[in-house]
Design an enzyme around this catalytic site. Structure first.
Site, PDB file in Angstrom:
ATOM      1  N   HIS A  13       0.869   2.351  -1.637  1.00 54.59           N
ATOM      2  CA  HIS A  13      -0.048   1.969  -2.914  1.00 54.59           C
ATOM      3  C   HIS A  13      -0.970   0.891  -2.339  1.00 54.59           C
ATOM      4  O   HIS A  13      -0.595  -0.236  -2.042  1.00 54.59           O
ATOM      5  CB  HIS A  13       0.706   1.363  -3.918  1.00 54.59           C
ATOM      6  CG  HIS A  13      -0.310   1.085  -5.267  1.00 54.59           C
ATOM      7  ND1 HIS A  13       0.319   1.495  -6.579  1.00 54.59           N
ATOM      8  CD2 HIS A  13      -1.344   0.425  -5.270  1.00 54.59           C
ATOM      9  CE1 HIS A  13      -0.880   1.150  -7.465  1.00 54.59           C
ATOM     10  NE2 HIS A  13      -1.527   0.278  -6.843  1.00 54.59           N
ATOM     11  N   HIS A  15      -5.176  -0.628  -1.991  1.00 50.21           N
ATOM     12  CA  HIS A  15      -6.595  -0.622  -2.192  1.00 50.21           C
ATOM     13  C   HIS A  15      -7.306  -1.054  -1.211  1.00 50.21           C
ATOM     14  O   HIS A  15      -7.212  -2.405  -0.804  1.00 50.21           O
ATOM     15  CB  HIS A  15      -7.012  -1.781  -3.694  1.00 50.21           C
ATOM     16  CG  HIS A  15      -6.035  -1.309  -4.701  1.00 50.21           C
ATOM     17  ND1 HIS A  15      -6.879  -0.635  -5.850  1.00 50.21           N
ATOM     18  CD2 HIS A  15      -4.716  -1.747  -5.171  1.00 50.21           C
ATOM     19  CE1 HIS A  15      -5.874  -0.352  -6.768  1.00 50.21           C
ATOM     20  NE2 HIS A  15      -4.635  -1.067  -6.411  1.00 50.21           N
ATOM     21  N   ARG A  17     -10.807  -0.693  -0.958  1.00 47.59           N
ATOM     22  CA  ARG A  17     -12.389  -1.004  -1.512  1.00 47.59           C
ATOM     23  C   ARG A  17     -13.185  -0.077  -0.745  1.00 47.59           C
ATOM     24  O   ARG A  17     -12.833   0.945  -0.166  1.00 47.59           O
ATOM     25  CB  ARG A  17     -12.583  -2.597  -1.638  1.00 47.59           C
ATOM     26  CG  ARG A  17     -11.589  -3.510  -2.108  1.00 47.59           C
ATOM     27  CD  ARG A  17     -11.298  -3.174  -3.500  1.00 47.59           C
ATOM     28  NE  ARG A  17     -10.378  -4.136  -4.258  1.00 47.59           N
ATOM     29  CZ  ARG A  17      -9.776  -3.856  -5.278  1.00 47.59           C
ATOM     30  NH1 ARG A  17      -9.519  -2.813  -5.892  1.00 47.59           N
ATOM     31  NH2 ARG A  17      -9.039  -4.864  -5.952  1.00 47.59           N
ATOM     32  N   ASN A  41      -9.549   3.664  -7.430  1.00 49.08           N
ATOM     33  CA  ASN A  41     -10.338   2.890  -8.571  1.00 49.08           C
ATOM     34  C   ASN A  41     -11.539   2.067  -7.865  1.00 49.08           C
ATOM     35  O   ASN A  41     -11.691   1.002  -8.093  1.00 49.08           O
ATOM     36  CB  ASN A  41      -9.270   1.877  -9.246  1.00 49.08           C
ATOM     37  CG  ASN A  41      -8.987   0.558  -8.440  1.00 49.08           C
ATOM     38  OD1 ASN A  41      -8.690   0.930  -7.302  1.00 49.08           O
ATOM     39  ND2 ASN A  41      -8.577  -0.167  -8.859  1.00 49.08           N
ATOM     40  N   LYS A  99      -3.763   9.590  -9.644  1.00 52.72           N
ATOM     41  CA  LYS A  99      -3.614   8.437 -10.175  1.00 52.72           C
ATOM     42  C   LYS A  99      -3.886   8.219 -11.854  1.00 52.72           C
ATOM     43  O   LYS A  99      -5.205   8.388 -12.016  1.00 52.72           O
ATOM     44  CB  LYS A  99      -4.044   7.493  -9.362  1.00 52.72           C
ATOM     45  CG  LYS A  99      -3.914   5.994  -9.708  1.00 52.72           C
ATOM     46  CD  LYS A  99      -2.494   5.530  -9.492  1.00 52.72           C
ATOM     47  CE  LYS A  99      -2.280   4.184 -10.315  1.00 52.72           C
ATOM     48  NZ  LYS A  99      -2.782   2.998  -9.348  1.00 52.72           N
ATOM     49  N   HIS A 136       0.146   3.826 -13.197  1.00 53.75           N
ATOM     50  CA  HIS A 136      -0.059   2.244 -13.610  1.00 53.75           C
ATOM     51  C   HIS A 136       0.458   2.194 -14.905  1.00 53.75           C
ATOM     52  O   HIS A 136      -0.216   2.541 -15.962  1.00 53.75           O
ATOM     53  CB  HIS A 136      -1.513   1.872 -13.468  1.00 53.75           C
ATOM     54  CG  HIS A 136      -1.794   0.476 -13.953  1.00 53.75           C
ATOM     55  ND1 HIS A 136      -1.969  -0.663 -12.837  1.00 53.75           N
ATOM     56  CD2 HIS A 136      -1.345  -0.258 -15.075  1.00 53.75           C
ATOM     57  CE1 HIS A 136      -1.963  -1.905 -13.733  1.00 53.75           C
ATOM     58  NE2 HIS A 136      -1.696  -1.559 -14.869  1.00 53.75           N
ATOM     59  N   HIS A 174       4.108   0.047  -8.685  1.00 56.16           N
ATOM     60  CA  HIS A 174       4.372  -1.315  -8.742  1.00 56.16           C
ATOM     61  C   HIS A 174       5.255  -1.929 -10.075  1.00 56.16           C
ATOM     62  O   HIS A 174       4.763  -2.707 -10.839  1.00 56.16           O
ATOM     63  CB  HIS A 174       2.986  -2.289  -8.790  1.00 56.16           C
ATOM     64  CG  HIS A 174       1.884  -1.779  -9.749  1.00 56.16           C
ATOM     65  ND1 HIS A 174       1.979  -1.360 -11.001  1.00 56.16           N
ATOM     66  CD2 HIS A 174       0.595  -1.429  -9.447  1.00 56.16           C
ATOM     67  CE1 HIS A 174       1.015  -0.839 -11.475  1.00 56.16           C
ATOM     68  NE2 HIS A 174      -0.056  -0.871 -10.669  1.00 56.16           N
ATOM     69  N   LEU A 219      -1.845  -7.673 -11.855  1.00 49.85           N
ATOM     70  CA  LEU A 219      -1.467  -6.591 -13.013  1.00 49.85           C
ATOM     71  C   LEU A 219      -0.369  -5.531 -12.380  1.00 49.85           C
ATOM     72  O   LEU A 219      -1.038  -4.990 -11.251  1.00 49.85           O
ATOM     73  CB  LEU A 219      -2.568  -6.078 -13.869  1.00 49.85           C
ATOM     74  CG  LEU A 219      -3.204  -7.043 -14.654  1.00 49.85           C
ATOM     75  CD1 LEU A 219      -4.692  -6.412 -15.361  1.00 49.85           C
ATOM     76  CD2 LEU A 219      -2.347  -7.652 -16.054  1.00 49.85           C
ATOM     77  N   ASP A 247       0.377  -2.479  -2.957  1.00 51.17           N
ATOM     78  CA  ASP A 247      -0.712  -2.922  -4.092  1.00 51.17           C
ATOM     79  C   ASP A 247      -1.555  -3.936  -3.770  1.00 51.17           C
ATOM     80  O   ASP A 247      -2.070  -4.549  -4.332  1.00 51.17           O
ATOM     81  CB  ASP A 247      -0.185  -3.273  -5.370  1.00 51.17           C
ATOM     82  CG  ASP A 247      -1.238  -2.965  -6.612  1.00 51.17           C
ATOM     83  OD1 ASP A 247      -2.142  -2.423  -6.350  1.00 51.17           O
ATOM     84  OD2 ASP A 247      -0.770  -3.622  -7.860  1.00 51.17           O
ATOM     85  N   HIS A 251      -9.965  -9.266  -3.892  1.00 56.47           N
ATOM     86  CA  HIS A 251     -11.057  -9.488  -4.646  1.00 56.47           C
ATOM     87  C   HIS A 251     -11.835 -10.724  -3.835  1.00 56.47           C
ATOM     88  O   HIS A 251     -10.983 -11.437  -3.316  1.00 56.47           O
ATOM     89  CB  HIS A 251     -10.847  -9.891  -6.174  1.00 56.47           C
ATOM     90  CG  HIS A 251     -10.454  -8.751  -6.995  1.00 56.47           C
ATOM     91  ND1 HIS A 251     -11.000  -7.934  -7.462  1.00 56.47           N
ATOM     92  CD2 HIS A 251      -9.069  -8.315  -7.108  1.00 56.47           C
ATOM     93  CE1 HIS A 251     -10.320  -6.965  -8.101  1.00 56.47           C
ATOM     94  NE2 HIS A 251      -9.139  -7.093  -7.885  1.00 56.47           N
ATOM     95  N   ALA A 263      -7.836  -9.217 -11.670  1.00 58.99           N
ATOM     96  CA  ALA A 263      -6.435  -9.034 -11.444  1.00 58.99           C
ATOM     97  C   ALA A 263      -6.454  -8.476  -9.982  1.00 58.99           C
ATOM     98  O   ALA A 263      -6.937  -7.580  -9.537  1.00 58.99           O
ATOM     99  CB  ALA A 263      -5.471  -8.127 -12.298  1.00 58.99           C
TER     100      ALA A 263
HETATM  101  C1  LMR Z   1      -7.082  -3.807  -8.309  1.00 57.83           C
HETATM  102  O1  LMR Z   1      -7.420  -5.007  -8.139  1.00 57.83           O
HETATM  103  O2  LMR Z   1      -7.598  -2.863  -8.005  1.00 57.83           O
HETATM  104  C2  LMR Z   1      -5.458  -3.725  -8.905  1.00 57.83           C
HETATM  105  O3  LMR Z   1      -5.129  -4.910  -9.374  1.00 57.83           O
HETATM  106  C3  LMR Z   1      -5.334  -2.503  -9.609  1.00 57.83           C
HETATM  107  C4  LMR Z   1      -4.169  -2.276 -10.023  1.00 57.83           C
HETATM  108  O4  LMR Z   1      -3.730  -2.034 -11.391  1.00 57.83           O
HETATM  109  O5  LMR Z   1      -3.277  -1.789  -8.935  1.00 57.83           O
HETATM  110 ZN    ZN Z   2      -3.066  -0.874  -7.538  1.00 59.18          ZN
HETATM  111 ZN    ZN Z   3      -2.031  -0.751 -11.153  1.00 63.72          ZN
END
Ligand code: LMR
Ligand code: ZN
Ligand code: ZN
Length: 344
Positions: A13, A15, A17, A41, A99, A136, A174, A219, A247, A251, A263
């Site tokens: 899992h 991210h 970007r 996402n 997802k 999620h 998560h 989150l 996860d 940011h 988050a």
């Molecule tokens: C994010 O910043 O993309 C993650 O926190 C999203 C998530 O809920 O895993």
């Molecule tokens: Zn995530």
């Molecule tokens: Zn999530």
């Protein structure tokens, strides 16, 4: 010197970007993990096989030439996804899962699902095709206490889903609560869960240590200590239903420290080292390899990695911030000491 060599792990899992920041964070993951389940996402979200292919190409283009990494792609489920998109996945070698984000639950979840019933035709196609659903798992009902969102999701949505789609492979992503651990333990073998390093290391006190700590805001939210210890028991207990998913969710510093900070916690810079610390403290270092390198590929029916990674117990200090495109990201443990180190 305490050393540990394990089969190279995967991050189930993640991210990454896009654009300039993708190039900043990808090497941290690629140095440690052979594969990563890349979350969709983005803005706009990765909702089709074609978009996933283009995103995968951008990830591979951002990878330094001396590194190897396999991005495993996911599709972002929306109210409007046609079941025919699941057909297309059959002919793609790289989309591994779909997802689910409840709309409004987390970062870039505006396009998420408003009502699971609306996507039942897609879920039926996934069950038929044996394509896993990643969840999620939080409700967004404002009348539910924010610390109870995961437990309520399990009762209201996950239990019905397992009844309505008994053959669908699902990963509760998560997980943060004892309720989630218990649910996954007693569920059939097509239900699994990922556990992050930060939910294993921190309880909700970490949000308020010496003042508000925006870099610990993620989150699902950090929970009470009793939940953290239940997660540690699940991760270190050897049960194949639990596996590693960082996860890691970077940011920019400014966005985290603003009045409405977003988050997500960045852990890719020290991911396997953080898990090593957790397993070492629990007296379960011998179980790290199964959690990090075996249970995930076995669940996804992919081969285990063949090469290895070696960790040693040696202190190092995490930088205060790391480059993140034109900005910076504050990593977990910024300025603090790590006790496990990866050999190059
Ligand atoms: C994010 O910043 O993309 C993650 O926190 C999203 C998530 O809920 O895993
Ligand atoms: Zn995530
Ligand atoms: Zn999530």
């Amino acid at each position: 010197m305490n050393r540990l060599t394990l089969t190279r792990p995967d991050d189930w899992h993640l991210h990454l970007r896009d654009g300039a920041v993708l190039a900043s964070v990808l090497p941290d993951t690629a140095r440690r993990f052979a594969r990563g389940m890349v979350m969709p996402n983005l803005q706009p979200p990765i909702t089709t096989v074609d978009l996933a292919q283009a995103y995968r190409d951008r990830i591979l283009a951002a990878l330094p030439t001396d590194m190897r990494f396999e991005p495993l792609m996911t599709l972002y489920l929306t109210d409007h996804m046609p079941a025919s998109e699941i057909e297309k996945v059959k002919n793609s070698s790289f989309v591994q899962a779909v997802k689910y984000y409840p709309t409004g639950a987390t970062t870039h979840s505006e396009s998420g699902v408003t009502d699971l019933k609306r996507v039942y035709p897609v879920l039926a196609a996934m069950e038929k095709q044996d394509l896993p659903l990643l969840l999620h798992g939080e409700v967004t009902d404002p009348s539910v206490d924010v610390f109870d969102r995961e437990a309520v999701f399990i009762d209201r949505h996950l239990m019905p889903l397992t009844r309505d789609f008994p053959g669908l492979r699902m990963v509760l992503e998560h997980i943060t609560t004892r309720a989630a651990v218990e649910f996954v333990r007693q569920a059939p073998n097509n239900i699994a869960a990922t556990i992050t390093a930060h939910h294993l290391l921190l309880n909700r006190n970490a949000l308020f240590e010496g003042g508000l700590r925006p870099h610990h805001y993620c989150l699902p939210l950090l929970k009470r200590e009793a939940h953290r210890t239940a997660l540690v028991a699940a991760a270190t207990g050897g049960n194949p239903k639990f596996f590693l998913g960082t996860d890691s969710a970077p940011h920019p510093r400014q966005a985290k420290e603003s009045a409405c900070g977003c988050a997500g916690i960045y852990t890719a810079h020290a991911a396997i080292e953080l898990y090593a610390e957790i397993f070492w403290r629990a007296g379960a270092l011998d179980r790290l390899e199964a959690f990090a390198s075996f249970h995930g590929p076995d669940f996804y029916r992919l081969p285990r990695n063949r090469d290895t990674l070696t960790l040693e117990q040696r202190n190092w200090i995490v930088p205060e911030e790391l480059r993140f495109g034109k900005e910076t990201v504050v990593p977990l443990r910024a300025g603090e000491t790590m006790t496990w180190n990866m050999l190059a």
